[in-house]
Design a protein around this motif. Structure first.
Motif: not given
Length: 426
Positions: A287-300, A325-335
């Motif tokens: 819904v939001w797109g891949r990039k926003p979730l990648v950035l959030i996941g990397l930072v967290v 782990g939360v950060g990784a969970g946000i990052l992985i599906p986006a990548q």
């Protein structure tokens, strides 16, 4: 269409009720992923300590993690080529059996060098089943629910990772060799599940594996999103799959009141945080797109990893492990969804996916060795801090990258899935 280097309009996406269903083959792969992950979780807490039982130092013990990734890295190009030539199913099953046999041999190792050799042989099979499974998911996933499917597939791994380290810590009391035997058995179970439930030529798309146009790595690298994906995969490999797995058990032993058992709990808590974020992140990616979730996941993930070395008690260690782990969970599906977007629905991307895996494995190789060296010289806080800084570097690589979220056209493809155009070069 999928704009490889242009922003897309998420308002053009179909509403949730019209989303296509998840193919049966995907659920089979999720179950197999659970079997693989629970076995890996069994050995993860005890592997560095098992290596140290042969009277070697921290750096040599961390190298046991790296050598597995070295073989994955070296064999990745051949693994991608095998997927194109033989098809995903055959390569997947062969890889699982190779890792099962090599893992069983680890349980019989009589010295450090035998353990090193047997563990390295497992890297060959690991590359085979990892790349082939990802290739299957890319082509079997309808474009508009790639994030959701990546979340489910990741959840299969994480459920195994949650149970595995706890069981691994419990079985370590019976000796370091028992978890390796259990891992070999779970890998054979996973191979049996896939062979039974995904017979040869069970899917129209699988029948056309060799007929699909092949995307080259050079072609994929024309897009800034793919180049950013390679950078973040390397940094994530260093931080999540390298330094954390290799150093956390060794770090826990140095903290008064903790030990290998607490390391297993911390790895489980990391997996729990990952699982908690995956289902939500998988849907937001679509819904939001891949990039926003990648950035959030990397930072967290980066911030939480950087402060692991300052955790002086069990509650603090478990808290930062959960956040990481939360950060990784946000990052992985986006990548993963981004990689699928780059390849597109009508291309064979075994080599492109292998390159992403190679980038991650390169980080997994270099991370434990250099981080172990840093830990030996100046301490664990510096080693984990460097891993956090690398995630910031990955953020910088993604900032100029475009969104790859597909825009679906009105007609359906030959298998009833919404059609999306291939990605455009820069």
């Amino acid at each position: 269409m999928i704009l490889g280097d242009a922003m897309t309009n998420t308002s053009d996406l179909p509403s949730a009720p019209s989303a296509p269903s998840i193919p049966r083959e995907i659920w089979v792969l999720v179950v197999a992923a659970f079997c693989v992950a629970i076995g890996f979780g069994l050995v993860a807490p005890v592997l560095p300590a098992y290596a140290r039982s042969f009277d070697v130092g921290v750096q040599a013990a961390a190298a046991i993690i790296s050598v597995f990734a070295v073989m994955r890295l070296l064999f990745a190009p051949a693994g991608g080529a095998l997927v194109v030539r033989w098809g995903e199913r055959s390569v997947y099953l062969s890889g699982l059996v190779i890792v099962a046999l090599s893992t069983g041999a680890c349980a019989l190792a009589q010295d450090y060098w035998q353990l090193l050799i047997f563990r390295s042989l497992g890297g060959v099979g690991s590359t085979m089943f990892t790349v082939s499974a990802t290739a299957l998911i890319v082509r079997l996933s309808p474009p508009t629910i790639r994030g959701r499917i990546s979340g489910h597939y990741g959840a299969g791994f994480l459920l195994g990772n949650i149970l595995g380290p706890v069981l691994g810590g419990m079985t370590s009391g019976f000796g370091y060799r028992v978890p390796f035997l259990a891992y070999a058995v779970t890998l054979l179970i996973a191979a049996a599940v896939v062979a039974w439930q995904i017979p040869a030529a069970s899917s129209p798309r699988q029948d056309t594996t060799t007929a699909l146009p092949v995307m080259t790595v050079r072609e994929a690298c024309q897009g800034r999103a793919y180049r950013a994906l390679l950078v973040s995969s390397f940094c994530n490999g260093w931080s999540t799959y390298g330094s954390r797995v290799a150093l956390l058990p060794l770090f826990a032993v140095t903290v008064p009141g903790m030990g290998v058992g607490w390391a297993g709990v911390a790895l489980t808590v990391f997996a729990a945080g990952d699982a908690a974020a995956l289902s939500v992140a998988g849907r937001l990616v679509d819904v939001w797109g891949r990039k926003p979730l990648v950035l959030i996941g990397l930072v967290v993930n980066g911030i939480a990893t950087a402060v692991i070395g300052f955790s002086t008690n069990a509650p603090a260690l478990l808290t930062v492990s959960f956040v990481a782990g939360v950060g990784a969970g946000i990052l992985i599906p986006a990548q993963q969804a981004c990689a699928a977007d780059v390849i597109g629905h009508e291309r064979s991307g075994g080599k492109v996916l292998a390159a992403v895996q190679m980038a991650q494995d390169a980080g997994t190789i270099v991370g434990p060795i250099l981080a172990g060296m840093v830990a030996d010289i100046v301490g664990f806080s510096w080693a984990f801090g460097i891993a956090g800084v690398l995630m910031v570097i990955a953020v910088a690589a993604w900032l100029p990258a475009p969104e790859t979220l597909p825009v679906v056209v009105e007609h359906d493809g030959p298998y009833g899935d919404p059609v999306a155009d291939p990605p455009l070069p820069s």
